[in-house]
Design an enzyme around this catalytic site. Structure first.
Site, short mmCIF file in Angstrom:
data_model
loop_
_atom_site.label_atom_id
_atom_site.label_comp_id
_atom_site.label_asym_id
_atom_site.label_seq_id
_atom_site.Cartn_x
_atom_site.Cartn_y
_atom_site.Cartn_z
N ASN A 1 0.86 -1.18 0.00
CA ASN A 1 0.00 0.00 0.00
C ASN A 1 0.90 1.24 0.00
O ASN A 1 2.13 1.13 0.08
CB ASN A 1 -1.01 -0.02 1.16
CG ASN A 1 -0.35 0.07 2.54
OD1 ASN A 1 0.73 0.63 2.70
ND2 ASN A 1 -1.02 -0.48 3.54
N GLY B 1 -6.13 2.76 -2.10
CA GLY B 1 -7.47 2.87 -1.54
C GLY B 1 -8.48 3.31 -2.59
O GLY B 1 -8.56 2.75 -3.68
N ASP C 1 -5.97 -7.88 1.15
CA ASP C 1 -5.73 -9.30 0.94
C ASP C 1 -6.57 -9.82 -0.23
O ASP C 1 -6.11 -10.66 -1.02
CB ASP C 1 -6.07 -10.10 2.20
CG ASP C 1 -5.14 -9.76 3.35
OD1 ASP C 1 -3.99 -9.36 3.09
OD2 ASP C 1 -5.58 -9.87 4.51
#
Length: 299
Positions: free
Chosen positions: A179, A217, A247
């Site tokens: 991320n 995101g 995940d």
């Protein structure tokens, strides 16, 4: 075949109106348990994406073990390489706020006893896809990356949770998935040059010859290969619970690449799957099936 080497947990989930600050107590309005662990979550996601999947990991000799693998077993994941250790099954204590954001404390338990010998016994094969994370010992992660390369398998490394000492072996993976926070930390640890994230991603891809994927995101996902830079949008949603979204993305990405999809198409399908996973509470229970992902992606 996709082989996941990673963690298996039972998640203990409390829902609260808002996440507490340090030393603060807040009331909750719901409690539940659900199978979790980054490795198991990604295994289930890849299986629900339609791929044949086997899991390499460990559970404890306690009452949590059966529940921790229940959804994997139900989905038809090969659990023959999941060992039982004389300790507790891994657990995650999760607080979910009213806005869908979360705080997580992870207790490794048996996950800390997933060993390089377990990787050796897994015997990777040419063309197999191997997906890893950082919730088992890093020596095991490194051993799995080395074994995958020696066998001619394709490796994907999800860099969560962040460990500075893992920076030295990221380049062993064919695909590195992080991320934005994790990538920025690894970029600093690796002293990657560049004025912004895109430049540093390009530097990593060029220096290593690998592909780096960074999830953003609600802003989708970006990826740098040695030759190209990709930007892929995701769905616009109102999240209920973001636990397990990353995940789900990883499992679907591995399945897409194993299906032979072009990287951009695999990223798009994975991004849509990750968004859909935010619409239901829990990690594994929220992972969408392939038909729902394809339908959402087509809209």
């Amino acid at each position: 075949m996709i082989t996941i080497v990673g963690s298996i947990n039972l998640d203990l989930i409390a829902r609260v109106e808002r996440l507490p600050g340090p030393g603060e107590t807040v009331p909750g309005d719901d409690f539940s348990t659900a199978p979790g662990g980054k490795g198991a979550n990604q295994a289930l996601a890849a299986r629900r994406a339609g791929a044949p999947v086997r899991m390499v990991g460990a559970v404890g000799s306690d009452a949590f073990a059966g529940e921790a693998v229940a959804l994997l077993k139900e989905a038809g994941v090969d659990l023959s390489a999941v060992k039982e250790r004389d300790t507790a099954t891994g657990t995650a204590v999760i607080l979910v706020g009213g806005d869908g954001e979360n705080m997580i404390a992870v207790i490794p338990g048996a996950n800390g006893q997933v060993l390089p010998q377990d990787v050796e016994q897994a015997a990777f094969r040419p063309g197999e896809f191997v997906l890893l994370q950082h919730e088992v010992p890093l020596e095991t992660v490194k051993a799995a990356l080395e074994a995958a390369r020696a066998a001619g398998a394709v490796s994907l490394l999800n860099t969560a949770p962040f460990h500075a000492e893992a920076a030295g072996f990221l380049a062993l993976a064919d695909y590195v998935i992080a991320n934005e926070t994790e990538f920025d930390l690894y970029a600093e640890a690796l002293a990657l040059e560049g004025e912004d994230r895109e430049a540093r991603m390009r530097a990593f891809a060029k220096d290593t010859g690998r592909t780096i994927v960074v999830t953003l995101g609600k802003d989708g996902v970006v990826a740098a290969t040695p030759e190209d830079f990709l930007r892929v949008p995701t769905l616009s949603i109102a999240p209920v619970d973001t636990v397990g979204a990353g995940d789900t993305f990883c499992g679907y990405l591995a399945a897409g690449l194993a299906d032979g999809l072009a990287l951009k198409d695999a990223l798009r399908r994975a991004a849509v799957a990750g968004a859909l996973a935010c619409l239901e509470p829990g990690a594994q229970p929220a992972i969408p099936i392939r038909a729902d992902v394809d339908a959402a992606a087509a809209q």
